[in-house]
Scaffold this motif. Structure first.
Motif, PDB file in Angstrom:
ATOM      1  N   LYS A   1       0.813  -1.151  -0.046  1.00 55.04           N
ATOM      2  CA  LYS A   1       0.026  -0.015  -0.051  1.00 55.04           C
ATOM      3  C   LYS A   1       0.977   1.272   0.364  1.00 55.04           C
ATOM      4  CE  LYS A   1      -4.006  -2.294   2.140  1.00 55.04           C
ATOM      5  NZ  LYS A   1      -4.943  -2.362   3.258  1.00 55.04           N
TER       6      LYS A   1
ATOM      7  N   GLU B   1       2.931   3.821  -2.136  1.00 53.77           N
ATOM      8  CA  GLU B   1       2.984   4.157  -3.658  1.00 53.77           C
ATOM      9  C   GLU B   1       4.309   4.484  -3.986  1.00 53.77           C
ATOM     10  OE1 GLU B   1       0.168   7.461  -4.306  1.00 53.77           O
ATOM     11  OE2 GLU B   1      -1.226   5.943  -5.251  1.00 53.77           O
TER      12      GLU B   1
ATOM     13  N   LEU C   1       1.529   6.833   0.660  1.00 48.08           N
ATOM     14  CA  LEU C   1       0.502   5.749   0.860  1.00 48.08           C
ATOM     15  C   LEU C   1      -0.488   5.663  -0.346  1.00 48.08           C
ATOM     16  CD1 LEU C   1       0.604   5.011   4.673  1.00 48.08           C
ATOM     17  CD2 LEU C   1       1.958   4.319   3.099  1.00 48.08           C
ATOM     18  N   VAL C   2      -1.081   4.954  -0.383  1.00 47.25           N
ATOM     19  CA  VAL C   2      -2.311   4.830  -1.262  1.00 47.25           C
ATOM     20  C   VAL C   2      -3.428   5.683  -0.541  1.00 47.25           C
ATOM     21  CG1 VAL C   2      -4.385   3.524  -2.043  1.00 47.25           C
ATOM     22  CG2 VAL C   2      -2.234   2.552  -2.248  1.00 47.25           C
TER      23      VAL C   2
ATOM     24  N   LEU D   1      -6.646   5.617   3.040  1.00 42.75           N
ATOM     25  CA  LEU D   1      -6.502   4.813   4.203  1.00 42.75           C
ATOM     26  C   LEU D   1      -6.807   5.012   5.526  1.00 42.75           C
ATOM     27  CD1 LEU D   1      -2.869   3.272   2.988  1.00 42.75           C
ATOM     28  CD2 LEU D   1      -5.247   2.176   2.482  1.00 42.75           C
TER      29      LEU D   1
ATOM     30  N   ASP E   1      -5.252   1.069   8.678  1.00 45.01           N
ATOM     31  CA  ASP E   1      -4.539   0.318   7.349  1.00 45.01           C
ATOM     32  C   ASP E   1      -3.283   1.077   7.117  1.00 45.01           C
ATOM     33  OD1 ASP E   1      -6.719  -1.088   6.749  1.00 45.01           O
ATOM     34  OD2 ASP E   1      -7.731   0.387   5.643  1.00 45.01           O
TER      35      ASP E   1
ATOM     36  N   ALA F   1       0.303  -0.845   6.950  1.00 48.56           N
ATOM     37  CA  ALA F   1       0.934  -0.672   5.850  1.00 48.56           C
ATOM     38  C   ALA F   1       2.704  -0.276   6.141  1.00 48.56           C
ATOM     39  CB  ALA F   1       0.598   0.729   4.935  1.00 48.56           C
TER      40      ALA F   1
END
Length: 304
Positions: free
Chosen positions: A238, A240, A263-264, A267, A271, A275
């Protein structure tokens, strides 16, 4: 290139050099050879150096304190740096001084065959120590060449022992040549020339070690290959991309990794925490020396 202690190589060098130093000094007292005296001081310095390396290895294992929260791993770098300084001062400078003195005021050798016999035995013992250091170094140097290993190794003891043993073997050859030429030609000045060659050799080795140990002492980061691996492992799951990263060896077996991660989007807190934990686990699995990892989720402002 993983880190390792090389304790076996240090102990082998310590035992060999202690015996060699006693034999060489006895040979000097019998023959009066300046090459033998220089080699005696060289072996005595090497014996002390191995003791310092073992001391550094022991003190580096102390537990972290509030004053030293990252522990004492760099003690091994400090004592290795002291070893390099001793090799220069006790080995190189003394040999150069003694050699120049013998060249300006040459003295005939007595019982030169005793010196030759001691030097031959010393070559055998040093060869054993050198072989042990090579075998121990092969365990951690990987595919790197020997010069690359000396330049890139984060474990200071093995490069120190390798160069010391190589210098000791060459120094013994110079001493043997000096004594041999003095006997063959009847000119004791060759003994002084051999001593000067020993001094120059030790000076070169000491300068190389001083440069390398200073670099480790003030702080080196991950090798390019390890850094690429760390970045690749962070930028997965998760995550990027890695926005910013810094690495630092705080000891031969322990590397600090600090990074900001993009990060994605979307979240939640749980999460994000998962991650980060996953990223740390991936890095430790591929680069075991990355024991201290601090990761911060952040916005990738280059895309804003």
């Amino acid at each position: 290139m993983s880190a390792g202690g090389g304790t076996k190589a240090i102990i082998a060098a310590l035992v060999a050099n202690a015996g060699i130093a006693a034999a060489k000094f006895t040979g000097f007292l019998i023959t009066g050879s300046s090459s033998m005296l220089a080699e005696s001081v060289h072996s005595l310095a090497d014996t002390s150096n191995q003791g310092l390396l073992l001391l550094g290895h022991k003190t580096s294992q102390r537990k972290a304190t509030r004053t030293h929260p990252f522990g004492f791993g760099r003690d091994r770098y400090f004592y290795s740096f002291i070893v390099a300084l001793m090799l220069f001062s006790l080995g190189s400078v003394f040999a150069l001084w003694e050699g120049i003195h013998k060249i300006s005021e040459p003295e005939a050798l007595t019982s030169p065959l005793v010196a030759v016999g001691i030097l031959v035995v010393a070559i055998g013992l040093e060869s054993y120590s050198f072989y042990t250091a090579i075998q121990e170094s092969k365990k951690i140097k990987g595919d790197a060449g020997w010069w690359a290993f000396i330049r890139q190794a984060k474990t200071p003891e093995l490069p120190v022992v390798l160069l010391e043993d190589a210098g000791a073997l060459l120094g013994l050859v110079f001493a043997l040549i000096g004594v041999g030429l003095s006997v063959v030609t009847g000119e004791p000045v060759w003994d002084g020339i051999g001593t000067v060659m020993i001094g120059l050799l030790l000076g070169i080795i000491a300068i190389i070690l001083i440069i390398e140990m200073k670099s480790l002492l003030i702080g080196e980061g991950a090798s390019p290959a390890d850094l690429d691996t760390i970045v690749d492992e962070l930028a997965a799951g998760k995550v990027e991309r890695v926005i910013h990263i810094r690495t630092l060896y705080i000891g031969p077996d322990e590397m600090l990794v600090a990074a900001k991660l993009a990060l994605v989007p979307g979240l939640d807190t749980a999460d994000i925490a998962q991650a980060i934990d996953d990223a740390e686990a991936r890095v430790r699995a591929k680069v075991p020396t990355a024991k201290l990892i601090y990761l911060e989720p952040d916005l990738d402002r280059s895309l804003v």
